[in-house]
Write a protein that holds these residues in place. Structure first.
Motif, mmCIF file in Angstrom:
data_model
loop_
_atom_site.group_PDB
_atom_site.id
_atom_site.type_symbol
_atom_site.label_atom_id
_atom_site.label_comp_id
_atom_site.label_asym_id
_atom_site.label_seq_id
_atom_site.Cartn_x
_atom_site.Cartn_y
_atom_site.Cartn_z
ATOM 1 N N GLU A 12 62.466 16.660 40.515
ATOM 2 C CA GLU A 12 61.100 16.517 41.018
ATOM 3 C C GLU A 12 60.900 17.169 42.377
ATOM 4 O OE1 GLU A 12 63.299 13.450 43.238
ATOM 5 O OE2 GLU A 12 63.444 14.378 41.263
ATOM 6 N N THR A 13 61.986 17.447 43.125
ATOM 7 C CA THR A 13 61.830 18.022 44.464
ATOM 8 C C THR A 13 61.308 19.445 44.420
ATOM 9 O OG1 THR A 13 64.110 18.846 44.605
ATOM 10 C CG2 THR A 13 63.717 16.574 45.297
ATOM 11 N N GLY A 14 61.413 20.103 43.268
ATOM 12 C CA GLY A 14 60.900 21.469 43.143
ATOM 13 C C GLY A 14 59.516 21.555 42.524
ATOM 14 N N TRP A 15 58.917 20.422 42.205
ATOM 15 C CA TRP A 15 57.584 20.409 41.593
ATOM 16 C C TRP A 15 56.515 20.164 42.649
ATOM 17 C CZ3 TRP A 15 58.984 16.405 37.208
ATOM 18 C CH2 TRP A 15 59.859 17.021 36.296
ATOM 19 N N PRO A 16 55.335 20.720 42.482
ATOM 20 C CA PRO A 16 54.273 20.479 43.472
ATOM 21 C C PRO A 16 53.889 19.010 43.576
ATOM 22 C CG PRO A 16 53.417 21.663 41.549
ATOM 23 C CD PRO A 16 54.900 21.681 41.449
ATOM 24 N N GLU A 17 54.046 18.254 42.473
ATOM 25 C CA GLU A 17 53.691 16.825 42.504
ATOM 26 C C GLU A 17 54.700 15.981 43.288
ATOM 27 O OE1 GLU A 17 52.276 18.735 38.693
ATOM 28 O OE2 GLU A 17 54.182 18.623 39.804
ATOM 29 N N ARG A 18 55.926 16.492 43.439
ATOM 30 C CA ARG A 18 56.987 15.813 44.178
ATOM 31 C C ARG A 18 57.262 14.398 43.653
ATOM 32 N NH1 ARG A 18 60.133 19.123 47.550
ATOM 33 N NH2 ARG A 18 58.803 20.842 48.193
ATOM 34 N N ARG A 19 57.109 14.201 42.367
ATOM 35 C CA ARG A 19 57.444 12.908 41.765
ATOM 36 C C ARG A 19 57.902 13.123 40.344
ATOM 37 N NH1 ARG A 19 54.012 10.846 37.931
ATOM 38 N NH2 ARG A 19 51.895 11.685 37.807
ATOM 39 N N ALA A 20 58.598 12.116 39.819
ATOM 40 C CA ALA A 20 59.022 12.158 38.425
ATOM 41 C C ALA A 20 57.894 11.671 37.528
ATOM 42 C CB ALA A 20 60.256 11.275 38.240
ATOM 43 N N PHE A 21 58.027 11.952 36.245
ATOM 44 C CA PHE A 21 57.083 11.405 35.262
ATOM 45 C C PHE A 21 57.311 9.906 35.136
ATOM 46 C CE2 PHE A 21 59.981 14.642 33.346
ATOM 47 C CZ PHE A 21 61.117 13.844 33.305
ATOM 48 N N THR A 22 56.314 9.205 34.660
ATOM 49 C CA THR A 22 56.422 7.760 34.462
ATOM 50 C C THR A 22 56.675 7.446 32.990
ATOM 51 O OG1 THR A 22 54.068 7.462 34.035
ATOM 52 C CG2 THR A 22 54.797 7.388 36.351
#
Length: 533
Positions: free
Chosen positions: A110-120
Motif C-alpha cells: 500500500e505504500t506505493g499506492w496513491p491511497e496509501r491504504r490497504a483494501f478492506t
C-alpha cells in the motif's frame, strides 16, 4: 550419465582458463581446455557444445518457501498494480476465472499506492463476489481476508492481530494461514511445490533451503518436496523446521535444523519487527515474539542434539535479544561447540557492529536477502518511510557482516522476492549504501558456496574435480570480467594475469545472464529447448 561440456568459459578455481568440463554421475571429474576434452568423448552420453557460454556452479537459494511460491505463481499478482482500484479490479478478474477453493493474492504494498491504504474486507467481498479470499502483503507477514474466509476459519477473529477491516497480523495471520492449510487440497499443495522447484531450476538454482514452520506450512510439505526430488530431476531441497522446542519434529522430518523462520519478530513493512524506538510513521515499536532466555534454551538444545538452530530476526530490539541469547548459550556449552554447530540467522537486517562481531565470533551464518535492499533500501524507500533514513541506510549490512567474520548465504525469501540469483548478486555489489557493498565475486560466492556451507555441507558450490555435478549454463549478454564496484579493492585482481575467474558484467545498466541449462547432481533439471546441441 556422463556429460561433456566444451567450447565455453568454465568458472572454476581449479583452472581459471578452463573451457570444458566433464560430469560423470553426480560428480565433476575433470576441467580443462577443449583440446584435452577429446579424451573424455568416448563413453560420454552427451557432448554439449557451449558455443562460448558461461558455466558456473548452480546457485543456492538459502531462504525459500516453496508452496507459497508455487501458489503465488498461480495467484493474482498484486505487486504490479499502481493503485487500490487497480488491485480490486485484478482481484475481481482473477476471482471470476479461478476455480480454487480460496482465491489467493500476493505482493501488495500500500505504500506505493496513491491511497496509501490497504483494501478492506468489505471491498474484497464485493470484488470477489463473496468468495473466500486471502491476500498476502508483499512481506508475507500480514494479509487481508474476506468475510467468507472468516466464516470458514472462525478462529481468526479471536486471535491477537485481527482487525475488523479484515487485516490480519501476528497471531491472527498465523491462524489465517493454518486455516488456509485446511482449505487447500493436498494435491494443490504438491502442484505448488513442484511449480516452485521448476521455477528455481529455470533460474540456474540447484539447491533451495526450504524454511518450514508451523505458521508457514504443514509439516507434510517437507515430505512432499523430498518425494518430488526423489522421483524427478529437480533442485535439491535442504529442509528446516522453525519451531521452538521442535528438535524432535525437525529430526523426524529429516531436517538440517530446528531453524529458519522461528520468528523473534515480524517485518518492517507490516510494522511487526521489534524496535528499540518506535516506527517513524506509527505509534508502535513492533512486537517481540521470543526473549533471550528462550533463544538461549533453543540454541543449547540444538547444539547438544547436533543440529542447527536459528531464528528469523529483523528489528534492532529483536537482534539484541537473539544475540544475548547466543551469548548465554555460549556461556553454557562453550564457544567451540557453537562454532562447530554453524547455527544461522535469517535476515539480520538491523544488527549493530558489536552484535555482528559477536555473531562472527560464534560462527553464525547470516542468511540474507540482497533484493530487500534493492526493493526497499535507500533514503527514499519503504525502510526510510517506516524508520527514517538514519535507521534505514545502515540496514542489510553485508560488508560489515562479512568483515565481522559472519559467513554470508544469499537467498530470496520467495515469494517475498522472486528467484533471481544474478539480480541478488548485483544488488549486493551495488548496495544502496555504498559502504555496505561487497565485490561481485564475494556476492557470487555467498549465493553458491555460501548456501552449501550454511547447510553444513562443504563439498559444493564450486566446479572442481570431486565436487557435486550441479552446474548451470548461461547466455551472457555482455563481457566476462572481474568486477569491483568498490574502488577500495586492489586493482591487481582485474588483471587477466592474476588468473581470477571471471563473471558476467553486472553493472545496473547491463542485462542479466539467462539460464539455458541446469544440472543437479548429474541430472538435467532444466534445459531451454533447442539452445544447446
Amino acid at each position: 550419465m556422463r556429460i561433456l561440456l566444451r567450447g565455453g568459459y568454465v568458472h572454476t578455481p581449479a583452472d581459471p582458463h578452463a573451457t570444458a568440463l566433464c560430469l560423470d554421475g553426480d560428480e565433476v571429474v575433470w576441467t580443462g581446455d577443449d583440446d584435452a576434452s577429446v579424451h573424455f568423448e568416448e563413453g560420454a552420453d552427451r557432448v554439449v557444445e557451449l558455443e562460448g557460454r558461461l558455466v558456473t556452479p548452480a546457485f543456492v537459494d538459502a531462504h525459500a518457501h516453496l508452496a507459497q511460491t508455487g501458489f503465488a505463481a498461480a495467484s493474482v499478482d498484486l505487486g504490479a498494480v499502481a493503485s487500490l482500484g487497480e488491485a480490486l479490479d485484478a482481484i475481481a478478474a482473477h476471482a471470476n476465472s479461478d476455480p480454487s477453493a480460496v482465491v489467493l493474492g500476493f505482493g501488495w504494498d500500500e505504500t506505493g499506492w496513491p491511497e496509501r491504504r490497504a483494501f478492506t474486507r468489505e471491498e474484497v467481498d464485493r470484488a470477489s463476489g463473496g468468495r473466500a479470499v486471502m491476500l498476502s502483503r508483499v512481506d508475507v507477514h500480514s494479509a487481508v481476508v474476506s468475510s467468507a474466509f472468516l466464516d470458514a476459519c472462525p478462529d481468526v477473529v479471536h486471535a491477537e492481530g485481527y482487525d475488523v477491516s479484515g487485516f490480519v497480523a501476528r497471531d491472527a495471520h498465523h491462524a489465517a494461514r493454518e486455516g488456509l492449510f485446511k482449505l487447500t487440497p493436498a494435491t494443490d499443495r504438491e502442484d505448488a511445490i513442484l511449480r516452485a522447484l521448476q521455477r528455481a531450476a529455470r533460474q540456474g538454482i540447484g539447491m533451495v533451503h526450504e524454511l518450514g514452520a508451523p505458521h508457514i506450512c504443514p509439516p507434510e510439505d517437507l515430505a512432499v518436496s523430498a518425494a518430488l526430488t526423489a522421483r524427478a530431476p529437480l533442485p535439491e531441497v535442504v529442509r528446516y523446521w522453525g519451531e521452538l522446542d521442535g528438535i524432535e519434529t525437525a529430526l523426524a522430518l529429516g531436517c538440517a535444523g530446528a531453524a529458519g523462520d522461528l520468528c523473534a519478530d515480524g517485518s518492517i513493512g507490516s510494522r511487526t519487527s521489534a524496535l528499540h524506538a518506535p516506527y517513524a510513521d506509527a505509534e508502535t515499536s513492533g512486537h517481540l515474539y521470543l526473549d533471550r532466555e528462550q533463544v538461549a534454551r533453543h540454541v543449547v538444545a540444538c547444539t547438544r542434539a547436533g543440529i542447527q538452530g536459528g531464528f528469523h530476526v529483523i528489528g534492532d530490539r529483536a537482534v539484541t535479544e537473539v544475540v544475548a541469547g547466543f551469548r548465554a548459550a555460549a556461556d553454557e556449552v562453550g564457544v567451540p561447540a557453537l562454532v562447530q554447530a554453524r547455527h544461522r540467522l535469517e535476515h539480520v537486517e538491523m544488527a549493530s557492529q558489536e552484535e555482528m562481531a559477536v555473531l562472527g565470533s560464534l560462527g553464525v551464518t547470516a542468511s540474507v536477502q540482497p533484493m530487500f535492499d534493492a526493493y526497499w533500501g535507500g533514503d527514499q524507500g519503504l525502510y526510510a518511510r517506516r524508520l527514517g533514513a538514519d535507521r534505514a541506510l545502515p540496514m542489510n549490512a553485508f560488508a560489515s557482516l562479512n568483515k565481522a567474520g559472519a559467513a554470508l548465504a544469499f537467498g530470496s525469501d520467495t515469494p517475498v522476492t522472486p528467484f533471481g540469483p544474478w539480480a541478488a548478486v548485483r544488488a549486493a555489489a551495488w548496495h544502496q549504501t555504498e559502504s555496505e557493498r561487497v565485490t561481485v565475486r564475494a556476492a557470487f560466492n555467498a549465493h553458491t558456496r555460501g548456501g552449501w556451507r550454511a547447510a553444513r555441507r562443504n563439498e559444493g558450490g564450486v566446479i572442481a574435480p570431486g565436487a557435486p555435478a550441479s552446474v548451470a549454463v548461461w547466455d551472457v549478454p555482455g563481457d566476462l570480467v572481474v568486477q569491483t564496484p568498490d574502488a577500495r579493492i586492489a586493482a591487481w585482481s582485474t588483471d587477466p594475469r592474476a588468473g581470477v575467474p571471471h563473471l558476467p558484467d553486472l553493472h545496473p545498466d547491463a542485462d542479466l545472464p539467462s539460464c539455458v541449462m541446469t544440472v543437479v547432481r548429474g541430472d538435467i533439471a532444466f534445459e531451454t529447448e533447442g539452445a544447446l546441441s
